[in-house]
Design a protein around this motif. Sequence first.
Motif, PDB file in Angstrom:
ATOM      1  N   PHE A   1       0.820  -1.212   0.000  1.00 33.07           N
ATOM      2  CA  PHE A   1       0.000   0.000   0.000  1.00 33.07           C
ATOM      3  C   PHE A   1       0.851   1.258   0.000  1.00 33.07           C
ATOM      4  CE2 PHE A   1       0.916  -1.185   4.291  1.00 33.07           C
ATOM      5  CZ  PHE A   1       1.102   0.003   4.978  1.00 33.07           C
ATOM      6  N   MET A   2       2.152   1.134   0.300  1.00 29.70           N
ATOM      7  CA  MET A   2       3.044   2.279   0.341  1.00 29.70           C
ATOM      8  C   MET A   2       3.947   2.375  -0.887  1.00 29.70           C
ATOM      9  SD  MET A   2       2.364   4.019   3.024  1.00 29.70           S
ATOM     10  CE  MET A   2       3.780   5.127   2.949  1.00 29.70           C
ATOM     11  N   TRP A   3       3.821   1.463  -1.828  1.00 28.67           N
ATOM     12  CA  TRP A   3       4.704   1.488  -2.996  1.00 28.67           C
ATOM     13  C   TRP A   3       4.636   2.805  -3.771  1.00 28.67           C
ATOM     14  CZ3 TRP A   3       4.342  -4.058  -5.574  1.00 28.67           C
ATOM     15  CH2 TRP A   3       4.883  -4.984  -4.679  1.00 28.67           C
ATOM     16  N   PRO A   4       3.450   3.362  -4.009  1.00 28.52           N
ATOM     17  CA  PRO A   4       3.427   4.637  -4.750  1.00 28.52           C
ATOM     18  C   PRO A   4       4.244   5.723  -4.074  1.00 28.52           C
ATOM     19  CG  PRO A   4       1.229   3.678  -4.668  1.00 28.52           C
ATOM     20  CD  PRO A   4       2.086   2.869  -3.740  1.00 28.52           C
ATOM     21  N   GLU A   5       4.204   5.770  -2.744  1.00 25.48           N
ATOM     22  CA  GLU A   5       4.949   6.801  -2.014  1.00 25.48           C
ATOM     23  C   GLU A   5       6.428   6.443  -1.902  1.00 25.48           C
ATOM     24  OE1 GLU A   5       5.058   8.605   2.521  1.00 25.48           O
ATOM     25  OE2 GLU A   5       3.129   8.038   1.626  1.00 25.48           O
ATOM     26  N   ASP A   6       6.714   5.182  -1.562  1.00 20.67           N
ATOM     27  CA  ASP A   6       8.102   4.785  -1.354  1.00 20.67           C
ATOM     28  C   ASP A   6       8.904   4.791  -2.649  1.00 20.67           C
ATOM     29  OD1 ASP A   6       7.539   4.468   1.294  1.00 20.67           O
ATOM     30  OD2 ASP A   6       7.367   2.287   1.231  1.00 20.67           O
ATOM     31  N   TYR A   7       8.257   4.444  -3.748  1.00 17.62           N
ATOM     32  CA  TYR A   7       8.953   4.383  -5.032  1.00 17.62           C
ATOM     33  C   TYR A   7       8.619   5.556  -5.948  1.00 17.62           C
ATOM     34  CZ  TYR A   7      10.078  -0.448  -3.811  1.00 17.62           C
ATOM     35  OH  TYR A   7      10.555  -1.573  -3.195  1.00 17.62           O
ATOM     36  N   ASN A   8       7.935   6.552  -5.385  1.00 19.60           N
ATOM     37  CA  ASN A   8       7.569   7.732  -6.174  1.00 19.60           C
ATOM     38  C   ASN A   8       6.758   7.333  -7.404  1.00 19.60           C
ATOM     39  OD1 ASN A   8       7.455  10.485  -6.706  1.00 19.60           O
ATOM     40  ND2 ASN A   8       9.299  10.445  -7.975  1.00 19.60           N
ATOM     41  N   LEU A   9       5.810   6.438  -7.200  1.00 15.98           N
ATOM     42  CA  LEU A   9       4.922   5.992  -8.269  1.00 15.98           C
ATOM     43  C   LEU A   9       3.527   6.539  -8.014  1.00 15.98           C
ATOM     44  CD1 LEU A   9       5.946   2.235  -8.432  1.00 15.98           C
ATOM     45  CD2 LEU A   9       6.678   4.035  -9.993  1.00 15.98           C
ATOM     46  N   THR A  10       2.798   6.804  -9.056  1.00 14.30           N
ATOM     47  CA  THR A  10       1.402   7.201  -8.951  1.00 14.30           C
ATOM     48  C   THR A  10       0.567   6.101  -9.589  1.00 14.30           C
ATOM     49  OG1 THR A  10       1.429   8.363 -11.066  1.00 14.30           O
ATOM     50  CG2 THR A  10       2.032   9.635  -9.119  1.00 14.30           C
ATOM     51  N   PRO A  11      -0.766   6.175  -9.493  1.00 17.38           N
ATOM     52  CA  PRO A  11      -1.579   5.114 -10.099  1.00 17.38           C
ATOM     53  C   PRO A  11      -1.252   4.849 -11.554  1.00 17.38           C
ATOM     54  CG  PRO A  11      -2.950   6.447  -8.691  1.00 17.38           C
ATOM     55  CD  PRO A  11      -1.597   7.108  -8.728  1.00 17.38           C
ATOM     56  N   SER A  12      -0.683   5.832 -12.256  1.00 16.26           N
ATOM     57  CA  SER A  12      -0.304   5.596 -13.653  1.00 16.26           C
ATOM     58  C   SER A  12       1.090   6.132 -13.926  1.00 16.26           C
ATOM     59  CB  SER A  12      -1.301   6.261 -14.598  1.00 16.26           C
ATOM     60  OG  SER A  12      -1.350   7.653 -14.348  1.00 16.26           O
ATOM     61  N   GLN A  13       1.956   6.057 -12.914  1.00 19.35           N
ATOM     62  CA  GLN A  13       3.332   6.546 -13.035  1.00 19.35           C
ATOM     63  C   GLN A  13       3.348   8.000 -13.479  1.00 19.35           C
ATOM     64  OE1 GLN A  13       5.881   4.581 -12.275  1.00 19.35           O
ATOM     65  NE2 GLN A  13       7.644   5.690 -12.947  1.00 19.35           N
ATOM     66  N   GLY A  14       2.336   8.756 -13.084  1.00 21.22           N
ATOM     67  CA  GLY A  14       2.293  10.166 -13.466  1.00 21.22           C
ATOM     68  C   GLY A  14       1.795  10.379 -14.877  1.00 21.22           C
ATOM     69  N   TRP A  15       1.165   9.373 -15.492  1.00 23.06           N
ATOM     70  CA  TRP A  15       0.706   9.518 -16.873  1.00 23.06           C
ATOM     71  C   TRP A  15      -0.611   8.804 -17.035  1.00 23.06           C
ATOM     72  CZ3 TRP A  15       4.235  11.138 -20.944  1.00 23.06           C
ATOM     73  CH2 TRP A  15       3.622  11.209 -22.198  1.00 23.06           C
ATOM     74  N   PRO A  16      -1.666   9.387 -17.484  1.00 22.20           N
ATOM     75  CA  PRO A  16      -1.756  10.803 -17.851  1.00 22.20           C
ATOM     76  C   PRO A  16      -2.376  11.662 -16.751  1.00 22.20           C
ATOM     77  CG  PRO A  16      -3.629   9.620 -18.738  1.00 22.20           C
ATOM     78  CD  PRO A  16      -2.824   8.627 -17.952  1.00 22.20           C
ATOM     79  N   ASP A  17      -2.463  11.140 -15.501  1.00 20.56           N
ATOM     80  CA  ASP A  17      -3.175  11.854 -14.446  1.00 20.56           C
ATOM     81  C   ASP A  17      -2.596  13.232 -14.145  1.00 20.56           C
ATOM     82  OD1 ASP A  17      -3.990   8.922 -12.446  1.00 20.56           O
ATOM     83  OD2 ASP A  17      -4.858   9.759 -14.269  1.00 20.56           O
ATOM     84  N   ASP A  18      -1.286  13.420 -14.336  1.00 23.74           N
ATOM     85  CA  ASP A  18      -0.697  14.688 -13.947  1.00 23.74           C
ATOM     86  C   ASP A  18      -0.569  15.652 -15.116  1.00 23.74           C
ATOM     87  OD1 ASP A  18       2.855  13.814 -13.959  1.00 23.74           O
ATOM     88  OD2 ASP A  18       1.240  13.444 -15.384  1.00 23.74           O
TER      89      ASP A  18
END
Length: 276
Positions: free
Chosen positions: A178-195
Motif C-alpha cells: 500500500f506504500m509502494w506509490p509513495e516509497d517508489y515515487n509511483l502514482t496510479p499511472s506513473q504520473g501519466w496521464p493523471d498529472d
Amino acid sequence: MAKKKSGRPHGHYCKICGEYKANEKFSGRGHAAHICKACSRLSAAEQAEAMTINRLMNLPMGRLSANDKAWLENRLHDHRPEVASLAQEVYKLYFPYTERNKRKKQLIINTLSFELHTEVFDEYGDELPVNCRFTANRISRVLTMTDFDGDGVEQSLILEGKKMSTLLRWVVHSLEIFMWPEDYNLTPSQGWPDDWEDEESEFDGEFESDEAIPEPEEDISWQVEIAYADHSTQEIVSYQGYLLDRPEELYHALLEYFQPEQEDFDVEYDEEASFS
C-alpha cells in the motif's frame, strides 16, 4: 589576551517566544519572570500557546523520554489548531512509521492482480523475460498464473487452510504494498496521464481540450490492482524497465507456488557404465 568566547547566546532568555534578547527588552519584573516586554503584552492564553509551540520546536533530538513522548502525544489532540497541527508534524519526525503501521492493521486484501512485462534476474544471475499475470482471491483461495508467452496458458491452484490469508497479509505487512506509490515515487499511472493537468503550462496550450491525450511512449513494465475488504482499491503502474526490490520479491514468492518441487532420485549404475 583575548577573552574566551562563551557558547551561551548573549542577552536574556524569554520563555514565551524562546528567544534571547537584550536586557533592555525586559522590564524588571519581566526579567525575573523570563518574559520579554513584547510577550508580556500577550494574553494569558496567547502566552500559553506560544510556550507550547516553543517547546514543540525545541524538543530534544534523538530518542524522547517517556515524559516528553506522553506530552507530545497529548498535544496531537490539542484544542488549539496551530498547536495540534505542529504536534502532528513533529510526531511524524520522531515516529515516521506510526501511521504506516496503523494502516497495516486496517488493510485486508480481497483480490490482487500482479501483471509483469519485463525482465527478471534468476538465482543464477541470468536476466530472463517475464510476461505473466498472477491473481489471488482471498475468498475463493484461488491463486492463478497466466503465462502470456505460452499462448495465455493459465494455471490455478487452491491454497488450503489459511495459506491464502497468510500470503496476502505478508504482502501488506512485510512488503507494504500500500506504500509502494509513495516509497517508489509511483502514482496510479506513473504520473501519466493523471498529472497532465498539473503540467499543462509546460505545453503552452499545445493540446486543446478536445484532443486525445497522447499515449506514453514506454510500455508498461508491471502493474498491480488491489481490492481491499473495506471496498477501497489501489492501482500501481510502472513504466520502468526493471523490477524494484519489493515487486521482485512478490514475483518470486508467487512463482514458487507454480514451480514443481525437485524430487531426489538415485542414479543406478550398471556394470557397463564406466566413469573416469
